[in-house]
Design a protein around this motif. Structure first.
Motif, PDB file in Angstrom:
ATOM      1  N   CYS A  90       3.532   4.629   2.377  1.00  0.00           N
ATOM      2  CA  CYS A  90       3.055   3.310   2.804  1.00  0.00           C
ATOM      3  C   CYS A  90       3.777   2.197   2.047  1.00  0.00           C
ATOM      4  O   CYS A  90       4.189   2.376   0.897  1.00  0.00           O
ATOM      5  CB  CYS A  90       1.547   3.182   2.558  1.00  0.00           C
ATOM      6  SG  CYS A  90       0.553   4.391   3.462  1.00  0.00           S
ATOM      7  N   THR A  91       3.939   1.077   2.717  1.00  0.00           N
ATOM      8  CA  THR A  91       4.484  -0.127   2.101  1.00  0.00           C
ATOM      9  C   THR A  91       3.482  -1.257   2.281  1.00  0.00           C
ATOM     10  O   THR A  91       2.393  -1.059   2.825  1.00  0.00           O
ATOM     11  CB  THR A  91       5.826  -0.519   2.746  1.00  0.00           C
ATOM     12  OG1 THR A  91       5.591  -0.901   4.117  1.00  0.00           O
ATOM     13  CG2 THR A  91       6.806   0.650   2.733  1.00  0.00           C
ATOM     14  N   ASP A  92       3.848  -2.448   1.850  1.00  0.00           N
ATOM     15  CA  ASP A  92       2.957  -3.595   2.003  1.00  0.00           C
ATOM     16  C   ASP A  92       2.749  -3.948   3.473  1.00  0.00           C
ATOM     17  O   ASP A  92       1.732  -4.551   3.843  1.00  0.00           O
ATOM     18  CB  ASP A  92       3.515  -4.817   1.261  1.00  0.00           C
ATOM     19  CG  ASP A  92       3.533  -4.599  -0.252  1.00  0.00           C
ATOM     20  OD1 ASP A  92       2.725  -3.772  -0.722  1.00  0.00           O
ATOM     21  OD2 ASP A  92       4.342  -5.235  -0.948  1.00  0.00           O
ATOM     22  N   ASN A  93       3.720  -3.576   4.303  1.00  0.00           N
ATOM     23  CA  ASN A  93       3.675  -3.983   5.713  1.00  0.00           C
ATOM     24  C   ASN A  93       3.355  -2.861   6.692  1.00  0.00           C
ATOM     25  O   ASN A  93       2.937  -3.116   7.819  1.00  0.00           O
ATOM     26  CB  ASN A  93       5.018  -4.611   6.114  1.00  0.00           C
ATOM     27  CG  ASN A  93       5.372  -5.807   5.245  1.00  0.00           C
ATOM     28  OD1 ASN A  93       4.512  -6.628   4.958  1.00  0.00           O
ATOM     29  ND2 ASN A  93       6.627  -5.901   4.832  1.00  0.00           N
ATOM     30  N   THR A  94       3.576  -1.619   6.294  1.00  0.00           N
ATOM     31  CA  THR A  94       3.390  -0.517   7.234  1.00  0.00           C
ATOM     32  C   THR A  94       2.580   0.610   6.616  1.00  0.00           C
ATOM     33  O   THR A  94       2.581   0.812   5.396  1.00  0.00           O
ATOM     34  CB  THR A  94       4.745   0.068   7.687  1.00  0.00           C
ATOM     35  OG1 THR A  94       5.456   0.566   6.532  1.00  0.00           O
ATOM     36  CG2 THR A  94       5.591  -0.989   8.379  1.00  0.00           C
ATOM     37  N   VAL A  95       1.890   1.339   7.477  1.00  0.00           N
ATOM     38  CA  VAL A  95       1.171   2.551   7.079  1.00  0.00           C
ATOM     39  C   VAL A  95       2.027   3.737   7.506  1.00  0.00           C
ATOM     40  O   VAL A  95       2.607   3.729   8.592  1.00  0.00           O
ATOM     41  CB  VAL A  95      -0.211   2.613   7.769  1.00  0.00           C
ATOM     42  CG1 VAL A  95      -0.969   3.853   7.338  1.00  0.00           C
ATOM     43  CG2 VAL A  95      -1.017   1.364   7.446  1.00  0.00           C
ATOM     44  N   GLY A  96       2.111   4.762   6.648  1.00  0.00           N
ATOM     45  CA  GLY A  96       3.014   5.874   6.919  1.00  0.00           C
ATOM     46  C   GLY A  96       2.782   6.553   8.257  1.00  0.00           C
ATOM     47  O   GLY A  96       3.717   6.974   8.925  1.00  0.00           O
ATOM     48  N   VAL A  97       1.524   6.639   8.645  1.00  0.00           N
ATOM     49  CA  VAL A  97       1.178   7.363   9.876  1.00  0.00           C
ATOM     50  C   VAL A  97       1.361   6.477  11.112  1.00  0.00           C
ATOM     51  O   VAL A  97       1.133   6.922  12.234  1.00  0.00           O
ATOM     52  CB  VAL A  97      -0.274   7.885   9.775  1.00  0.00           C
ATOM     53  CG1 VAL A  97      -1.280   6.764  10.034  1.00  0.00           C
ATOM     54  CG2 VAL A  97      -0.517   9.056  10.704  1.00  0.00           C
ATOM     55  N   ASP A 154       8.009   8.934  -4.949  1.00  0.00           N
ATOM     56  CA  ASP A 154       8.067   8.000  -3.819  1.00  0.00           C
ATOM     57  C   ASP A 154       6.733   7.902  -3.086  1.00  0.00           C
ATOM     58  O   ASP A 154       6.355   6.833  -2.616  1.00  0.00           O
ATOM     59  CB  ASP A 154       9.151   8.422  -2.821  1.00  0.00           C
ATOM     60  CG  ASP A 154      10.548   8.241  -3.385  1.00  0.00           C
ATOM     61  OD1 ASP A 154      10.680   7.455  -4.344  1.00  0.00           O
ATOM     62  OD2 ASP A 154      11.489   8.881  -2.883  1.00  0.00           O
ATOM     63  N   VAL A 155       6.040   9.023  -2.971  1.00  0.00           N
ATOM     64  CA  VAL A 155       4.765   9.057  -2.237  1.00  0.00           C
ATOM     65  C   VAL A 155       3.577   9.049  -3.187  1.00  0.00           C
ATOM     66  O   VAL A 155       2.576   8.384  -2.940  1.00  0.00           O
ATOM     67  CB  VAL A 155       4.705  10.293  -1.314  1.00  0.00           C
ATOM     68  CG1 VAL A 155       3.327  10.428  -0.675  1.00  0.00           C
ATOM     69  CG2 VAL A 155       5.772  10.192  -0.232  1.00  0.00           C
ATOM     70  N   GLY A 156       3.685   9.785  -4.294  1.00  0.00           N
ATOM     71  CA  GLY A 156       2.583   9.850  -5.245  1.00  0.00           C
ATOM     72  C   GLY A 156       1.380  10.562  -4.661  1.00  0.00           C
ATOM     73  O   GLY A 156       1.510  11.603  -4.010  1.00  0.00           O
ATOM     74  N   TYR A 157       0.203   9.980  -4.871  1.00  0.00           N
ATOM     75  CA  TYR A 157      -1.024  10.555  -4.313  1.00  0.00           C
ATOM     76  C   TYR A 157      -1.608   9.603  -3.286  1.00  0.00           C
ATOM     77  O   TYR A 157      -1.598   8.387  -3.463  1.00  0.00           O
ATOM     78  CB  TYR A 157      -2.063  10.829  -5.405  1.00  0.00           C
ATOM     79  CG  TYR A 157      -3.392  11.274  -4.837  1.00  0.00           C
ATOM     80  CD1 TYR A 157      -3.557  12.586  -4.395  1.00  0.00           C
ATOM     81  CD2 TYR A 157      -4.453  10.380  -4.671  1.00  0.00           C
ATOM     82  CE1 TYR A 157      -4.747  13.002  -3.825  1.00  0.00           C
ATOM     83  CE2 TYR A 157      -5.653  10.792  -4.102  1.00  0.00           C
ATOM     84  CZ  TYR A 157      -5.784  12.107  -3.689  1.00  0.00           C
ATOM     85  OH  TYR A 157      -6.955  12.511  -3.101  1.00  0.00           O
ATOM     86  N   GLY A 158      -2.122  10.172  -2.189  1.00  0.00           N
ATOM     87  CA  GLY A 158      -2.797   9.380  -1.169  1.00  0.00           C
ATOM     88  C   GLY A 158      -4.084  10.071  -0.760  1.00  0.00           C
ATOM     89  O   GLY A 158      -4.172  11.303  -0.759  1.00  0.00           O
TER      90      GLY A 158
END
Length: 409
Positions: A196-203, A155-159
């Motif tokens: 993260c999504t196309d519209n929001t940043v996780g933080v 779901d998160v992978g690498y960032g």
């Protein structure tokens, strides 16, 4: 701070790798089981991409978005550094798609392989001033752990930023598998920042909370930041993502981390991560710890009911950022005329902050914030009661003799 010789072991407790009441034999059994699990996951990754576990890593793309392997000279050289790669002069530096190689069809595997070169690029930039990473085996170890984690947490992978969080684990813990599990436990706290999504940043949620805290604690500064276009508080993005690795020296950042984890410590953390659905309420209740076993910050949340609220309590890291803003408030108000100025003023703190002082300031701000929120809620409740009383009084004045209902049959 914690003595370097035992720091890694203490971190495993602070991050919830082990139950604080566990015996040496119990911990050893868990450790061996986890090492075997990591070896199994790493082998699965190696089957998908043979460079995993080879002592080498890549910094160039190896696959296209549709799953076709890329024959990049740089990748070929990284795969076979001892033999070199024979490339025609006209093709040097040019990547080509190998149409004869088997195409990868699993979308999750493609997504994972697309991140491998990005992990490599970040690995060679992580803590590059440390002697520890002059040894390429250690760089490869960091790449392996991040590659395996990205494969497991689909779901998160690498960032970007994960390499900064994982690096100290490898330095402190000799065994690669132990480093992986310590990093995995840390990511349990922080993975939401990387979602993260196309519209929001996780933080984004934490940045919104930072804005709210600043508005309560220092309304004048918050108003100024909004006025110059920084109301989204994105200038604090890096602080929260990599947990102040850039704002403090390497040693101070480790000291800061363990202070944060100690202040937020929950003695039930191990069981929260390990809990099985078969655990009975009686067993869970038997493991409940006294409030004095919790960290100071966590105890404050418990006393104020934040632990039992629908939303989880705010992490201390947000109050640490707020304390930095508070300390720089006068400078920001006087000199910041745009976001570039805000970033420059905050960057001037890099490597110059005192970890202990910052934590103490964060605790004070947390207490002050909770007090102001409680006062606001109390005032709101009082206002609501007065409003209701006025409404009832108005109804009585307008209709002093209301018709009584006939209750007789």
């Amino acid at each position: 701070g914690i003595h370097p010789s035992i720091r890694g072991e203490v971190w495993e407790f602070l991050l919830g790798c082990y139950d604080p009441k566990s015996t040496f034999e119990e911990r050893d059994e868990i450790r061996q089981r986890r090492r075997a699990q990591y070896a199994e996951w790493k082998e699965e990754c190696r089957q998908l991409f043979p460079l995993v576990g080879s002592g080498r890593f890549i910094t160039a793309p190896v696959i296209t978005d549709d799953g076709r392997p890329i024959q990049d000279p740089l990748v070929l050289l990284e795969n076979n550094p001892e033999n070199g790669v024979i490339v025609p002069p006209q093709d040097i530096g040019a990547a080509s798609i190998n149409n004869n190689a088997p195409k990868v069809t699993d979308k999750k595997v493609i997504q994972w392989m697309l991140t491998l070169h990005q992990i490599g690029l970040d690995v060679i930039r992580t803590d590059r001033t440390l002697v520890f990473y002059e040894n390429k085996e250690n760089l490869s170890k960091l790449w392996d752990i991040l590659a395996v984690y990205a494969r497991r947490d689909i779901d998160v992978g690498y960032g970007q930023g994960m390499s900064d969080l994982c690096s100290p684990m490898i330095i402190l813990l000799n065994d690669e598998a132990d480093s992986f599990w310590c990093f995995e436990r840390l990511m349990r706290r922080l993975r939401g920042n990387f979602r993260c999504t196309d519209n929001t940043v996780g933080v984004e949620a934490q940045l919104n909370n930072l804005a709210l805290i600043t508005q309560v604690i220092d309304p004048k500064l918050h108003q100024h930041i909004e006025h110059i276009g920084g109301g989204d508080y994105l200038f604090a993005f890096r602080m929260l993502m990599v947990q102040f690795r850039r704002e403090f020296s390497f040693c101070d950042s480790l000291y800061l981390w363990e202070m944060m984890w100690a202040l937020e410590y929950d003695p039930n953390l191990f069981w929260l991560y390990e809990e099985s659905e078969e655990t009975s309420p009686e067993e869970a209740k038997a493991r409940l710890k006294s409030i004095r076993h919790y960290g100071k910050y966590e105890r404050e949340n418990m006393r104020n009911g934040a632990k039992n609220a629908e939303e989880p309590p705010l992490p201390i890291s947000i109050f640490l950022v707020a304390s930095v803003l508070k300390e720089k408030s006068a400078t920001l108000l006087q000199q910041a005329r745009g976001l570039d100025d805000v970033v420059k003023i905050l960057n001037d703190t890099n490597g110059n902050l005192d970890a202990k002082k910052a934590c103490m300031a964060a605790l004070k701000l947390h207490k002050k914030y909770l007090k102001k929120v409680a006062e606001h809620e109390s005032n709101f409740a009082t206002s609501s009661v007065l409003l209701l009383h006025c409404m009832c009084l108005s109804i009585f004045i307008l209709n002093p003799n209301p018709v009584q209902p006939n209750l007789s049959r």
